[in-house]
Design an enzyme around this catalytic site. Structure first.
Site, PDB file in Angstrom:
ATOM      1  N   ASP A  83       0.855  -1.180   0.000  1.00  0.00           N
ATOM      2  CA  ASP A  83       0.000   0.000   0.000  1.00  0.00           C
ATOM      3  C   ASP A  83       0.893   1.233   0.000  1.00  0.00           C
ATOM      4  OD1 ASP A  83      -2.151  -1.678   0.132  1.00  0.00           O
ATOM      5  OD2 ASP A  83      -2.880  -0.988   2.077  1.00  0.00           O
ATOM      6  N   HIS A 232       4.004  -1.868   3.488  1.00  0.00           N
ATOM      7  CA  HIS A 232       3.897  -0.482   3.034  1.00  0.00           C
ATOM      8  C   HIS A 232       5.225  -0.067   2.411  1.00  0.00           C
ATOM      9  CE1 HIS A 232       0.356  -0.567   5.638  1.00  0.00           C
ATOM     10  NE2 HIS A 232      -0.060   0.492   4.971  1.00  0.00           N
TER      11      HIS A 232
END
Length: 264
Positions: A83, A232
């Site tokens: 993400d 991430h």
């Protein structure tokens, strides 16, 4: 005698009203438990070493809406996903590692990321990775109108096409994993497959980046067949540990596949 009966009647109705009140509260409580998927945030539980965790919505319910959080429990496959709400200077190194190790990944991006980092987005595509929809402005999709929901997705689609000249693959990761059956239904009606995850750790906090050893301590015991791993790309630790993590998992017999294989 009349006054006594009057008091008894008044007491009877007071007790009856109180019972009705308690019953109503209890029914609402049960409804909230049974309808947990109606307003929730993705979560995992029942972790056992190297076993698939249980999500707070079951596989069968999710599959009705083309939503997934884990793959086949009989295959040693990992689906690597990232993400990215913004660029923190580490994505190039992550892409270098993925290229070197020949590992496909999916990057879920927001509008701001695509606007500011078109070259990185094009590199993701050119090197065989999937770019997915993380919504245009990272809004909680449970609390927007249907029209705004659709706009959050289509605005990102339009920006992606304007930036790359290609159509966005219809994979959605809801911001912060928030969802309900209505949001899953709308996404499905738009042709999207919603992708949650079966393994993650707190890597997004740049002020509390983990050490190499703690990353392995958190990930390896929880690794499992069909794992959809969420990382991430803003994490410095991830950029540095990724190669060692991938090579270790390969030595453990795991292979890495694309979300296209998960959802086919």
């Amino acid at each position: 005698m009349i006054n006594l009966n009057g008091k008894k009647i008044k007491m009877f109705f007071s007790i009856l009203i109180f019972i009705i009140f308690l019953t109503t509260i209890f029914i609402l409580f049960l409804h909230n438990i049974n309808a947990g998927i109606d307003k929730t945030q993705w979560g995992l539980g029942n972790y056992k070493e190297n076993k698939q965790p249980v999500g707070n919505a079951d596989k069968e319910t999710l599959k009705k809406y083309n939503a997934y959080y884990v793959g086949d429990e009989n295959q040693k496959v990992i689906y690597l996903t990232f993400d990215a709400g913004y660029e923190n200077g580490y994505t190039s190194k992550i892409l270098d590692t993925l290229k070197e190790e020949k590992v496909p990944a999916a990057f879920f991006l927001v509008g701001n990321y695509i606007e500011k980092n078109p070259d990185l987005v094009k590199r993701m595509i050119n090197e065989g990775h999937i770019v997915g929809n993380h919504t245009y402005s990272h809004k909680d999709l449970r609390y927007v109108s249907d029209e705004e929901f659709k706009k959050q997705l289509t605005d990102l689609e339009d920006l992606y096409k304007k930036t790359t000249g290609k159509e966005l693959k219809k994979y959605l990761r809801p911001p912060e994993g928030t969802f309900n059956e209505h949001t899953l239904s709308i996404a499905n009606s738009m042709g999207y497959k919603t992708i949650f995850w079966s393994l993650a750790y707190v890597d997004w906090n740049n002020n509390e980046q983990k050490s190499f050893s703690s990353v392995f301590e958190k990930i390896m015991p929880r690794m499992h067949n069909g794992c959809v791993m969420l990382l991430h790309s803003t994490s410095k630790t991830n950029s540095l540990v990724l190669k060692d993590l991938i090579t270790t998992l390969k030595k453990e017999g795991y292979t890495f596949k694309s979300l296209d294989d998960l959802t086919k």
